[in-house]
Structures are given as structure tokens and as C-alpha cells.
Design an enzyme around this catalytic site. Structure first.
Site, PDB file in Angstrom:
ATOM      1  N   LYS A 132     126.232  77.128  72.465  1.00 36.14           N
ATOM      2  CA  LYS A 132     127.414  77.239  73.326  1.00 36.14           C
ATOM      3  C   LYS A 132     128.288  78.472  73.100  1.00 36.14           C
ATOM      4  O   LYS A 132     128.840  79.011  74.039  1.00 36.14           O
ATOM      5  CB  LYS A 132     128.264  75.981  73.149  1.00 36.14           C
ATOM      6  CG  LYS A 132     127.529  74.747  73.684  1.00 36.14           C
ATOM      7  CD  LYS A 132     128.440  73.686  74.147  1.00 36.14           C
ATOM      8  CE  LYS A 132     128.801  72.728  73.067  1.00 36.14           C
ATOM      9  NZ  LYS A 132     129.306  71.456  73.589  1.00 36.14           N
ATOM     10  N   GLU A 202     131.764  70.505  67.479  1.00 29.68           N
ATOM     11  CA  GLU A 202     131.827  71.875  68.005  1.00 29.68           C
ATOM     12  C   GLU A 202     132.950  71.998  69.042  1.00 29.68           C
ATOM     13  O   GLU A 202     133.623  73.026  69.120  1.00 29.68           O
ATOM     14  CB  GLU A 202     130.480  72.290  68.600  1.00 29.68           C
ATOM     15  CG  GLU A 202     129.445  72.530  67.508  1.00 29.68           C
ATOM     16  CD  GLU A 202     128.061  72.885  68.049  1.00 29.68           C
ATOM     17  OE1 GLU A 202     127.972  73.613  69.043  1.00 29.68           O
ATOM     18  OE2 GLU A 202     127.074  72.412  67.467  1.00 29.68           O
ATOM     19  N   HIS A 206     137.010  74.285  69.179  1.00 30.04           N
ATOM     20  CA  HIS A 206     137.628  75.097  70.240  1.00 30.04           C
ATOM     21  C   HIS A 206     139.100  74.762  70.447  1.00 30.04           C
ATOM     22  O   HIS A 206     139.785  75.425  71.226  1.00 30.04           O
ATOM     23  CB  HIS A 206     136.920  74.840  71.587  1.00 30.04           C
ATOM     24  CG  HIS A 206     135.566  75.472  71.693  1.00 30.04           C
ATOM     25  ND1 HIS A 206     135.382  76.795  72.011  1.00 30.04           N
ATOM     26  CD2 HIS A 206     134.330  74.960  71.518  1.00 30.04           C
ATOM     27  CE1 HIS A 206     134.089  77.065  72.044  1.00 30.04           C
ATOM     28  NE2 HIS A 206     133.430  75.971  71.741  1.00 30.04           N
TER      29      HIS A 206
HETATM   30  P1  NAD Z   1     123.874  65.409  66.855  1.00 28.03           P
HETATM   31  O1  NAD Z   1     124.928  65.577  65.818  1.00 28.03           O
HETATM   32  O2  NAD Z   1     123.832  64.134  67.618  1.00 28.03           O
HETATM   33  O3  NAD Z   1     122.418  65.605  66.187  1.00 28.03           O
HETATM   34  C1  NAD Z   1     122.072  66.694  65.419  1.00 28.03           C
HETATM   35  C2  NAD Z   1     120.663  66.475  64.849  1.00 28.03           C
HETATM   36  O4  NAD Z   1     120.275  67.646  64.127  1.00 28.03           O
HETATM   37  C3  NAD Z   1     120.544  65.298  63.886  1.00 28.03           C
HETATM   38  O5  NAD Z   1     119.352  64.597  64.154  1.00 28.03           O
HETATM   39  C4  NAD Z   1     120.429  65.976  62.518  1.00 28.03           C
HETATM   40  O6  NAD Z   1     119.689  65.189  61.590  1.00 28.03           O
HETATM   41  C5  NAD Z   1     119.681  67.236  62.903  1.00 28.03           C
HETATM   42  N1  NAD Z   1     119.797  68.304  61.912  1.00 28.03           N
HETATM   43  C6  NAD Z   1     120.915  68.760  61.292  1.00 28.03           C
HETATM   44  N2  NAD Z   1     120.592  69.712  60.401  1.00 28.03           N
HETATM   45  C7  NAD Z   1     119.236  69.861  60.457  1.00 28.03           C
HETATM   46  C8  NAD Z   1     118.305  70.678  59.773  1.00 28.03           C
HETATM   47  N3  NAD Z   1     118.687  71.547  58.826  1.00 28.03           N
HETATM   48  N4  NAD Z   1     116.987  70.565  60.091  1.00 28.03           N
HETATM   49  C9  NAD Z   1     116.573  69.691  61.025  1.00 28.03           C
HETATM   50  N5  NAD Z   1     117.418  68.898  61.712  1.00 28.03           N
HETATM   51  C10 NAD Z   1     118.730  68.980  61.426  1.00 28.03           C
HETATM   52  O7  NAD Z   1     123.940  66.693  67.814  1.00 28.03           O
HETATM   53  P2  NAD Z   1     124.127  66.710  69.405  1.00 28.03           P
HETATM   54  O8  NAD Z   1     125.477  66.181  69.731  1.00 28.03           O
HETATM   55  O9  NAD Z   1     122.912  66.115  70.021  1.00 28.03           O
HETATM   56  O10 NAD Z   1     124.195  68.291  69.708  1.00 28.03           O
HETATM   57  C11 NAD Z   1     123.123  69.187  69.498  1.00 28.03           C
HETATM   58  C12 NAD Z   1     123.497  70.581  69.980  1.00 28.03           C
HETATM   59  O11 NAD Z   1     123.535  70.623  71.402  1.00 28.03           O
HETATM   60  C13 NAD Z   1     124.876  71.061  69.515  1.00 28.03           C
HETATM   61  O12 NAD Z   1     124.766  72.356  68.966  1.00 28.03           O
HETATM   62  C14 NAD Z   1     125.694  71.110  70.784  1.00 28.03           C
HETATM   63  O13 NAD Z   1     126.664  72.118  70.800  1.00 28.03           O
HETATM   64  C15 NAD Z   1     124.631  71.411  71.815  1.00 28.03           C
HETATM   65  N6  NAD Z   1     125.088  71.039  73.166  1.00 28.03           N
HETATM   66  C16 NAD Z   1     124.966  71.966  74.181  1.00 28.03           C
HETATM   67  C17 NAD Z   1     125.414  71.665  75.453  1.00 28.03           C
HETATM   68  C18 NAD Z   1     125.272  72.667  76.570  1.00 28.03           C
HETATM   69  O14 NAD Z   1     125.559  72.324  77.708  1.00 28.03           O
HETATM   70  N7  NAD Z   1     124.857  73.889  76.329  1.00 28.03           N
HETATM   71  C19 NAD Z   1     125.974  70.416  75.727  1.00 28.03           C
HETATM   72  C20 NAD Z   1     126.066  69.493  74.696  1.00 28.03           C
HETATM   73  C21 NAD Z   1     125.615  69.807  73.417  1.00 28.03           C
END
Ligand code: NAD
Length: 339
Positions: A132, A202, A206
């Protein structure tokens, strides 16, 4: 003839073998999205504590159940593996055409560092993120030559915003001779914040008075205390969102003309407002007008992130097969619909 040769002779491409790195809210939703596709097969999933890999395909329901019951896909019987370096291990052993990085970008260089691991390993294929922050996308864009030399086609900013809405802005811009303003406003409704911890952290980063580092350091109890104060609602304005750099790099509009803000309700799956992008410009006849693209209120954040992510993975795969490597953003390439 073996099955591969039969497929080739019939001109049917084999399913794209995909992996999902990060198996939280978005990673699990991504697995469910792939489960409904013929052109893709989920072969690998990883989280912080382990991974699961099966060349013939993972059972999505069982993978999600293992993660939810025990906190890692590494517990998936009989193929799961517990490790604290799941990404490195998967890179070494798994045959995967493309990975969706559904990882937290905490700290802000986490995903760029994962990309460096892929480069170092000699792995070749497609990587897609839904990252993001502007500064995170800038770090990745600076790695263009290394990605190209490594034979990696990296698609960045390919979620909802940045992603679907940035691409919609790039499309809408075509009506104009000059673009004046791109305004993205998102509404997200999730029933509980714990399903998307990284996304919520995240977003907190902001808010006025917070940084990425401060949000990363917050305990779950501190996040809950903050959400209690705001009745579960986060209101975000003038966010540092990569839609700006992506539209600038694509030559559409300067980053100072792009704004992103939104409202996230962490206690109600109903969206607090309709997600939309407004693109204002001047046509060749001198008329000023605004195109508005509004997402359906029934579509979830997960649907609007994971759908595009795999659409860009398919587009990236086509580039990769043509020998086109390096890095591309969602504003430059049209996603391909995955059947
Ligand atoms: P979450 O916290 O639900 O899950 C994160 C996952 O990553 C967990 O399974 C955790 O075990 C794993 N993880 C953490 N460190 C790790 C490592 N070193 N190796 C392997 N796995 C690891 O996260 P989420 O809420 O699903 O968000 C994921 C990403 O998606 C975030 O960065 C968020 O900003 C992004 N996102 C983007 C948008 C968009 O529109 N562009 C929208 C929403 C979320």
C-alpha cells in the site's frame, strides 16, 4: 503420450501453479478465490510458523482449518511443515509459477526484503503484491534491474487500492487530454479486526500521531483500546498510498494530484461508504468532467484485493512466458480475467 503432451497437443495450457505467502485474512481469502478457478491451482501456502506444499494442489478447506485451529498451515496433516523460515524453505523446494505476497508490510521494507530473497535464490517466476505505501513501492521500483536480471516479473500494487482503483483511474484518464485530479475514497467493513491484523495495523500507521513503526509495536490489547475509543471506526485522510506514484510513473498525472482516504469499520461487515475513484480532467474540446467508478457495496475488501491480485498474476505470467521481466504496476498493465 503423457498428460502433459496431450495438453500441449490440444493447445490447453496447464493450470498456473500458484503459492500464497501470508495466510491471514487475505491469504486465506486468496486460497478460496483460487479454489474456484480452473486456470490456477494452489500448490503452496506459508505463514510465519510454517508452510504446506503439494504439487497436485492443496486442500483449501483443510489448510484454512489447520491455520484457524492451530495458528499455522504447517499443522496441515500429513504435508505441513513447521519452520520459522517458511518463505526460504518454499523457494527451495516448491515448483511454483507465481506467488501472491499476502504478507504484512511491517516494517515498511518487509516485502522489498522478501523480493530480495527471491532474487538471491535464483528462483524465476511471477511475484504479485498488494502493498500500500508509496515509499514501499518506490523501494521495489528501484529494484527493477535486479528483478529483470533475475528473470522475475514483479507486479506491484495489485490489490484494491492500490490496484483495481488505480487501474480504473488509468482507464478513465483516456477520455481526457489533461488529468486534474484523482480522488480515491474507500469504505471497508470487517466484522472483527483480528481477521485482518496487518491491514488494521498498517491503517493505524496512517493516523495522525502514528507511524508504521509505532503501529507495528502496538500489542493487540493496545489496538483494541484504540478501536474502543473510536467505536471500531478508523477515519483516514491524505494517506501515503502508492496509487500516486503508480499513476505518476505511468505518465498519467503528477502524484500531488492524487489523494487517497477512507473509512474502515472494524466491527461491522457492512461498508461505511461506497468505495470509489473520481477522475477529473479536461477533454480535448476543453470540457471539464469527472468520471466516477464505484464498487458494489456487497463486494468485500477480500474480493476486491484477491481477484485483481490473481488477474495481475495471470497477466504477469504471460509477460514472463514472453521473456519480459522486471517490475510493473497495476496502472501499466491490464489484469487478465482468471477462468
Ligand atoms: P494478516 O495479519 O491477517 O496476516 C498476515 C499473515 O502473514 C499471517 O498468516 C502471518 O503468519 C504471515 N506472516 C507474517 N510474517 C511472516 C513471515 N516472515 N513469513 C511468512 N508469513 C508471515 O494480514 P492481512 O490483513 O491479510 O494483510 C496482508 C497484507 O495485505 C497487508 O500488507 C495489507 O496492507 C495488504 N492489503 C492490501 C490492500 C490493497 O487494497 N492493496 C487491502 C488490504 C490489505
Amino acid at each position: 503420450m503423457n498428460s502433459e503432451q496431450i495438453k500441449n497437443s490440444l493447445n490447453i495450457s496447464p493450470a498456473i501453479r500458484v503459492g500464497v505467502l501470508g495466510f491471514g485474512g487475505l491469504g486465506q481469502a486468496a486460497a478460496k478465490v483460487v479454489a474456484g478457478k480452473q486456470e490456477m491451482i494452489l500448490v503452496a501456502a506459508a505463514d510465519q510458523k510454517g508452510y504446506a506444499y503439494a504439487a497436485e494442489g492443496l486442500n483449501t478447506e483443510a489448510s484454512v482449518a489447520a491455520y484457524q485451529a492451530q495458528g499455522s498451515v504447517g499443522y496441515l496433516e500429513p504435508i505441513g511443515t513447521l519452520t520459522n523460515q517458511s518463505i526460504q524453505d518454499l523457494i527451495e523446494i516448491a515448483e511454483v509459477d507465481g506467488y501472491f505476497l499476502a504478507l504484512p508490510n511491517l516494517p515498511n521494507d518487509f516485502i522489498p526484503n522478501v523480493a530480495k530473497e527471491f532474487i538471491k535464490s535464483g528462483w524465476r517466476g511471477v511475484l504479485v503484491d498488494a502493498i500500500k505505501r508509496t515509499t514501499a513501492v518506490e523501494q521495489l521500483l528501484a529494484m527493477k534491474d535486479e528483478l529483470q536480471a533475475a528473470g522475475i516479473t514483479y507486479m506491484t500494487g495489485c490489490g484494491a487500492t492500490p490496484g483495481l482503483l488505480t487501474a480504473a483511474a488509468a482507464l478513465a484518464a483516456q477520455s481526457y487530454a489533461e488529468i486534474h485530479q484523482v480522488e480515491i475514497t474507500f469504505g471497508v467493513g470487517i466484522a472483527n479486526w483480528e481477521a485482518y491484523r496487518a491491514t488494521v495495523r498498517e491503517d493505524i500507521g496512517h493516523m495522525p500521531g502514528y507511524t508504521v513503526e509505532a503501529a507495528r509495536a502496538m500489542t493487540d490489547a493496545e489496538v483494541e483500546a484504540l478501536l474502543d475509543k473510536t467505536n471500531g471506526v478508523l477515519t483516514l485522510k491524505n494517506m501515503e498510498h502508492a496509487d500516486d506514484v503508480m499513476l505518476e510513473v505511468a505518465g498519467i498525472v503528477g502524484r500531488d494530484r492524487v489523494t487517497v482516504g477512507g473509512v474502515v469499520d472494524t466491527r461491522n461487515s457492512k461498508k461505511p461508504l461506497s468505495t470509489n475513484v473520481k477522475v477529473t480532467g479536461r477533454t480535448f474540446e476543453g470540457k471539464i468532467s469527472t468520471h466516477t467508478f464505484t464498487l458494489g457495496d456487497e463486494t468485500s475488501m477480500a474480493a476486491n484485493v484477491c481477484g485483481p491480485a490473481f488477474g495481475y498474476l495471470k497477466a504477469g505470467r504471460q509477460l514472463h512466458q514472453r521473456g519480459i521481466y522486471g517490475i510493473f504496476t497495476a496502472a501499466e498493465i491490464m489484469p487478465q480475467f482468471v477462468r
